[in-house]
Design an enzyme around this catalytic site. Structure first.
Site, PDB file in Angstrom:
ATOM      1  N   GLY A   1     -22.100  33.021   2.328  1.00 53.50           N
ATOM      2  CA  GLY A   1     -21.197  33.731   1.883  1.00 53.50           C
ATOM      3  C   GLY A   1     -19.980  33.213   0.397  1.00 53.50           C
ATOM      4  O   GLY A   1     -19.324  33.923  -0.118  1.00 53.50           O
TER       5      GLY A   1
ATOM      6  N   GLU B   1     -22.332  34.346  -2.494  1.00 48.62           N
ATOM      7  CA  GLU B   1     -22.421  35.816  -2.106  1.00 48.62           C
ATOM      8  C   GLU B   1     -20.810  36.087  -3.005  1.00 48.62           C
ATOM      9  O   GLU B   1     -21.124  37.035  -3.652  1.00 48.62           O
ATOM     10  CB  GLU B   1     -22.104  36.270  -0.714  1.00 48.62           C
ATOM     11  CG  GLU B   1     -23.239  35.947  -0.275  1.00 48.62           C
ATOM     12  CD  GLU B   1     -24.233  36.760   1.296  1.00 48.62           C
ATOM     13  OE1 GLU B   1     -23.178  36.211   1.866  1.00 48.62           O
ATOM     14  OE2 GLU B   1     -24.435  37.903   1.673  1.00 48.62           O
TER      15      GLU B   1
ATOM     16  N   ALA C   1     -19.471  31.335   4.879  1.00 48.16           N
ATOM     17  CA  ALA C   1     -18.127  32.085   5.993  1.00 48.16           C
ATOM     18  C   ALA C   1     -18.125  31.421   7.179  1.00 48.16           C
ATOM     19  O   ALA C   1     -18.739  30.090   7.373  1.00 48.16           O
ATOM     20  CB  ALA C   1     -19.383  33.370   6.831  1.00 48.16           C
TER      21      ALA C   1
ATOM     22  N   GLU D   1     -28.145  30.774   5.153  1.00 50.93           N
ATOM     23  CA  GLU D   1     -28.473  31.680   6.123  1.00 50.93           C
ATOM     24  C   GLU D   1     -29.036  30.893   7.739  1.00 50.93           C
ATOM     25  O   GLU D   1     -28.978  31.296   8.778  1.00 50.93           O
ATOM     26  CB  GLU D   1     -27.892  32.587   5.620  1.00 50.93           C
ATOM     27  CG  GLU D   1     -26.501  33.482   5.820  1.00 50.93           C
ATOM     28  CD  GLU D   1     -26.331  32.924   4.207  1.00 50.93           C
ATOM     29  OE1 GLU D   1     -27.297  32.699   3.050  1.00 50.93           O
ATOM     30  OE2 GLU D   1     -25.495  33.480   3.004  1.00 50.93           O
TER      31      GLU D   1
HETATM   32  N1  3HC Z   1     -17.919  26.609   8.955  1.00 55.03           N
HETATM   33  C1  3HC Z   1     -17.392  26.157   9.688  1.00 55.03           C
HETATM   34  N2  3HC Z   1     -17.272  25.347   9.342  1.00 55.03           N
HETATM   35  C2  3HC Z   1     -17.613  24.240   8.462  1.00 55.03           C
HETATM   36  C3  3HC Z   1     -18.731  25.277   7.930  1.00 55.03           C
HETATM   37  C4  3HC Z   1     -19.074  26.336   7.967  1.00 55.03           C
HETATM   38  N3  3HC Z   1     -19.489  26.861   6.904  1.00 55.03           N
HETATM   39  N4  3HC Z   1     -18.867  24.460   6.489  1.00 55.03           N
HETATM   40  C5  3HC Z   1     -18.810  23.298   6.903  1.00 55.03           C
HETATM   41  N5  3HC Z   1     -17.933  22.856   8.429  1.00 55.03           N
HETATM   42  C6  3HC Z   1     -16.924  21.984   8.525  1.00 55.03           C
HETATM   43  C7  3HC Z   1     -18.216  21.043   9.234  1.00 55.03           C
HETATM   44  O1  3HC Z   1     -17.947  21.492  10.425  1.00 55.03           O
HETATM   45  C8  3HC Z   1     -17.144  19.555   9.295  1.00 55.03           C
HETATM   46  O2  3HC Z   1     -16.478  19.985  10.571  1.00 55.03           O
HETATM   47  P1  3HC Z   1     -15.710  18.259  11.008  1.00 55.03           P
HETATM   48  O3  3HC Z   1     -15.401  17.405  10.204  1.00 55.03           O
HETATM   49  O4  3HC Z   1     -14.729  19.657  11.610  1.00 55.03           O
HETATM   50  O5  3HC Z   1     -16.628  17.776  12.004  1.00 55.03           O
HETATM   51  C9  3HC Z   1     -16.432  19.745   7.743  1.00 55.03           C
HETATM   52  O6  3HC Z   1     -16.434  20.969   7.550  1.00 55.03           O
HETATM   53  C10 3HC Z   1     -17.330  19.065   6.965  1.00 55.03           C
HETATM   54  O7  3HC Z   1     -19.140  19.337   7.092  1.00 55.03           O
HETATM   55  P2  3HC Z   1     -19.746  18.354   6.836  1.00 55.03           P
HETATM   56  O8  3HC Z   1     -20.052  17.140   6.948  1.00 55.03           O
HETATM   57  O9  3HC Z   1     -20.841  18.783   6.079  1.00 55.03           O
HETATM   58  O10 3HC Z   1     -19.628  17.824   4.645  1.00 55.03           O
HETATM   59  P3  3HC Z   1     -20.239  17.246   3.976  1.00 55.03           P
HETATM   60  O11 3HC Z   1     -19.280  17.426   2.649  1.00 55.03           O
HETATM   61  O12 3HC Z   1     -21.186  16.524   4.782  1.00 55.03           O
HETATM   62  O13 3HC Z   1     -21.060  18.629   3.541  1.00 55.03           O
HETATM   63  C11 3HC Z   1     -21.700  21.181   3.123  1.00 55.03           C
HETATM   64  C12 3HC Z   1     -20.783  19.609   3.021  1.00 55.03           C
HETATM   65  C13 3HC Z   1     -22.341  20.796   2.498  1.00 55.03           C
HETATM   66  C14 3HC Z   1     -20.597  22.481   2.510  1.00 55.03           C
HETATM   67  C15 3HC Z   1     -22.294  21.753   4.381  1.00 55.03           C
HETATM   68  O14 3HC Z   1     -21.289  21.151   4.927  1.00 55.03           O
HETATM   69  C16 3HC Z   1     -22.448  22.726   5.584  1.00 55.03           C
HETATM   70  O15 3HC Z   1     -24.232  22.631   4.137  1.00 55.03           O
HETATM   71  N6  3HC Z   1     -22.467  23.310   5.775  1.00 55.03           N
HETATM   72  C17 3HC Z   1     -22.741  24.956   5.838  1.00 55.03           C
HETATM   73  C18 3HC Z   1     -23.222  25.893   5.174  1.00 55.03           C
HETATM   74  C19 3HC Z   1     -23.614  27.474   5.632  1.00 55.03           C
HETATM   75  O16 3HC Z   1     -24.188  27.012   6.225  1.00 55.03           O
HETATM   76  N7  3HC Z   1     -23.244  28.571   5.006  1.00 55.03           N
HETATM   77  C20 3HC Z   1     -23.251  29.966   5.379  1.00 55.03           C
HETATM   78  C21 3HC Z   1     -22.747  29.433   6.201  1.00 55.03           C
HETATM   79  S1  3HC Z   1     -23.252  31.261   7.055  1.00 55.03           S
HETATM   80  C22 3HC Z   1     -22.344  32.085   5.809  1.00 55.03           C
HETATM   81  O17 3HC Z   1     -22.091  31.938   4.604  1.00 55.03           O
HETATM   82  C23 3HC Z   1     -22.844  34.355   6.158  1.00 55.03           C
HETATM   83  C24 3HC Z   1     -22.671  34.894   4.984  1.00 55.03           C
HETATM   84  O18 3HC Z   1     -23.397  35.895   4.232  1.00 55.03           O
HETATM   85  C25 3HC Z   1     -22.255  36.449   6.266  1.00 55.03           C
END
Ligand code: 3HC
Ligand code: NAI
Length: 686
Positions: free
Chosen positions: A100, A103, A61, A123
């Protein structure tokens, strides 16, 4: 953001392109929903491959939307729509399918992935639970145990392990899209498996839940999300699909607005902001393929271990052969300890040691790319060492100091090519703690600074850029914390009560226990140096303890007494008597846990504001990262600056004024007042 469709015969390939990580923004959810409608209506399409452009599959998400009201179409509806599509969808995963994103992949009938991909439901690391069916579909796919493990830890699985666990149907070597299209064609020739909503889930018996609840609670400590995630999986195992989905969504929405989730989101973005300083965009770091550490004591051995853990060869330099042996023994005991705890195998421990060359001969440094000195905290010793390094090392080798309090400018004075010198301040134990303060001097070149940040990434550390001031960011705030802790003692608190209050707040240890563990002598030495410079550090009680050689656990007593060979702190009558003498004439008050915590926390935020004001830190969120990753400040509190902001900066200012009137803290500084007027640190300093 684009969602494009391309047809390869009877297979449609839907490609999502929403840089940087294909996060599921409202526009992307809508785009995918439209694609699902359109493809269902197209009789020429028999199956759909869902793929992503760029570096990764859908990473989840859009975390940036979490602070705002949810906008339709909602993710659970999109996943349900994909799941009941008239044609089977195949998720083609590269990079990460997380949250997400995973998912959505669970809504697809099949999942294929390249070997380097990973999938997971992280999450809980953001203080929430999966909100689009993850806790309900995953146990139907991979069983309750795997689901519990993944949703309560948030740890992702690599493609090969995910294949073994049944999360992925095929691992594709070579071209992912071509492989996924081929997989879809084959799948069309066979009976389709049920979608996950229609699959059964085997519910474990009560003892499984009892045992698992204990394990998860112990691991989660005060974090709310892991236990809630467990409750969701349990609900999925014990009720029907729709009831479990509704329960999960309700839990997700409730947690999304919680203080813990806000704090963890803050840390998520803080870490990303700190890692990539805008002024270094496009600056290429130097390649670091070989390293050296000078000094094999507490820090040198830890830094060498961190370098070896990242696969870098290390030359370890000490004063003489006997000290070389001692340094190598320190390092060996780190690896042996890791092997004993099962973190690495004995073979790996031996390999780590084999990559270390111990010597007293600086000639061994002639060709290394990076040298970090961790010798005694003494300006003359450090200047001598750095002078020798500058004479013996290649001109383009990066030279770094791990000093805690000394001025890196002075350490580097007079060396040839000062642009290659900077501070790299590790935290003890250096192979464990994730913080790396990166301290450029006036002369440090952008390329060398970028090399510091690149090194942090290699070592899996969180880099924070710090300016030069006494103690940089972290230790400067630590000094304030300690002074506040003593003020509490002078006004009626006890070491036991203060430590208990800070543990109740979420710190792993209180300030006095921590000093006893680390030793009181280091800070005493630093205060002596500060007094020699004309400063007036405040530590009346600690000074008296050091005068009678109560240096902490290592001397059998400090703020507490210790039985020989034991680490259990026992209240000390000697210390109580000293406190009583020093406190004479000081007004006493009744402290409870929350007022003790505030007497320590608000002055931390005040010092943080000063640190921002004089440019020692670039952002309030950097200060939060320093305290979290260097000093054990609870992650789920978001750091002292976030905690102050979330508590209300007006309230913090009022409380500080009241403490200042009672002689128990400095009054709020101008920059804190300004932040309070705006209600936030953002915009003021960041
Ligand atoms: N939402 C918004 N922005 C995100 C994001 C997300 N889920 N994941 C990464 N970004 C953004 C970062 O803020 C960063 O932005 P910036 O360049 O402006 O600083 C950019 O994407 C790149 O991120 P990273 O520096 O972390 O890039 P990497 O290549 O090192 O890592 C990744 C990539 C493994 C995908 C890592 O970004 C990550 O772990 N992201 C989070 C994943 C996550 O937690 N997903 C679950 C979200 S909650 C959800 O999905 C709820 C659902 O169940 C309803
Ligand atoms: P330590 O006393 O454990 O180790 C210092 C080592 O340097 C000793 O083994 C000594 O033999 C060696 N040494 C001294 N002079 C040398 C020389 N000329 N050439 C080669 N080796 C020499 O000290 P510690 O705790 O490891 O601290 C080292 C540095 O790290 C200091 O600058 C300290 O301020 C800093 N630091 C310490 C932290 C801590 O928690 N101990 C945390 C972060 C930084």
């Amino acid at each position: 953001m684009t969602v494009s469709i391309e047809q390869q015969g009877e297979i449609a390939v839907v490609t999502v392109d929403n840089p940087p990580v294909n996060a599921l923004s409202q526009a992307l959810r809508q785009g995918l929903l439209d694609a699902a409608e359109r493809l269902d209506a197209d009789p020429s399409v028999k199956a759909v491959v869902l793929a992503c452009a760029g570096r990764t599959f859908i990473a989840g998400a859009d975390v940036g939307e979490f602070g705002k009201p949810p906008q339709p179409p909602h993710l659970p509806d999109l996943v349900a729509r994909v799941e009941r599509a008239a044609k089977p969808w195949v998720a083609a995963i590269h990079g990460s399918a997380l949250g997400g994103g995973f998912e959505v992949a669970l809504g697809c009938r099949f999942r294929v992935a390249v070997p380097s991909a990973n999938v997971g439901l992280p999450e809980v690391r953001l203080g929430i639970v999966p909100g689009a069916g993850g806790t309900v579909r995953l146990p139907r796919l991979a069983g309750v145990e795997t689901a519990v493990d993944m949703v309560t830890t948030g740890a992702p699985l690599g493609a090969l392990k995910a294949r073994e666990a049944g999360l992925i149907d095929a691992v594709i070597d070579g071209d992912l899209i071509a492989g996924a299209v081929q997989f879809s064609r084959k799948a069309l020739g066979r009976p389709l498996p049920d979608s996950l909503r229609d699959r059964p889930v085997a519910a474990p018996a009560e003892p499984f839940w009892e045992a698992t609840e204990k394990t998860v609670a112990a691991r989660a400590k005060r974090e709310e999300a892991p236990m809630k995630a467990l409750a969701c999986v349990r609900r999925a195992a014990e009720t029907d699909f729709e009831t479990a989905i509704a329960f999960e969504r309700e839990t997700f929405l409730a947690l999304r607005g919680s203080p813990q989730a806000a704090a963890l989101r803050h840390v998520f973005f803080a870490e990303r902001a700190a890692t990539r300083p805008p002024e270094l965009a496009g600056v290429q770091p130097r390649a670091i393929k070989s390293t050296a550490v000078i000094g094999g004591g507490t820090m040198g051995a830890g830094i060498a271990a961190a370098l070896r853990d990242a696969g870098l060869p290390v030359v370890l330099i000490e004063r003489d052969d006997a000290q070389v042996e001692r340094g190598l023994a320190n390092l060996r005991s780190i690896f042996d300890g890791a092997a004993k705890r099962g973190r690495i195998s004995a073979v790996v421990a031996a390999e780590r040691m084999a990559g270390v060359t111990g010597t007293a001969d600086y000639a061994a440094l002639a060709d290394v790319d990076l040298v970090i000195e961790a010798v005694f905290e003494d300006l003359d010793v450090k200047r001598d060492v750095v002078g020798r390094l500058s004479a013996v090392c290649r001109d383009d080798a990066v030279l770094a100091t791990n000093t805690s309090y000394l001025d890196p400018e002075r350490i580097a004075e007079g060396i040839g090519n000062p642009g290659r010198f900077l501070g790299l301040h590790f935290f003890s134990p250096a192979h464990v703690m994730k913080l790396l303060e990166i301290v450029p001097t006036q002369a440090t070149t952008p390329e060398v600074l970028a090399t510091g940040f690149a090194l942090a990434r290699t070592l899996n550390k969180v880099p924070v850029r710090a300016g030069i001031s006494d103690g940089f960011i972290g230790n400067r705030i630590l000094k304030v914390t300690r002074a506040q802790a003593e003020r509490l003692l002078l006004s009626g608190g006890t070491p036991t009560a203060v430590d208990a209050a800070m543990r109740a707040f979420g710190l792993p240890m209180g300030p006095f226990e921590a000093q006893d563990l680390g030793g009181l002598d280091i800070a005493a030495f630093q205060r002596k140096a500060a007094r020699a410079r004309g400063d007036t550090p405040f530590a009346p009680i600690a000074d008296r303890l050091c005068a009678i050689e109560r240096f902490g656990q290592k001397s059998g007593g400090g703020w507490y007494d210790y039985e020989p060979g034991e680490r259990t702190p026992r209240p000390s009558e000697t210390v109580a008597a000293i406190i009583a003498e020093e406190a004479a004439g000081f007004p006493h008050r009744d402290w409870d846990e929350s007022s003790i915590a505030e007497c320590i926390l608000w002055p931390m935020a005040n010092e943080g504001a000063r640190i921002l004001g004089d440019g020692t830190a670039l952002r309030a969120s950097d200060i939060d990262l320093v305290k979290i990753h260097g000093y054990g400040f609870p992650l789920w509190r978001g750091g002292p600056m976030h905690y102050a902001e979330a508590s209300g900066l007006d309230k913090v200012v009022d409380a500080l004024r009241a403490l200042a009137t009672a002689g128990l803290a400095d009054p709020p500084c101008e920059l804190l007042l300004e932040a309070a007027r705006r209600g936030s640190f953002s915009g003021v300093f960041r």
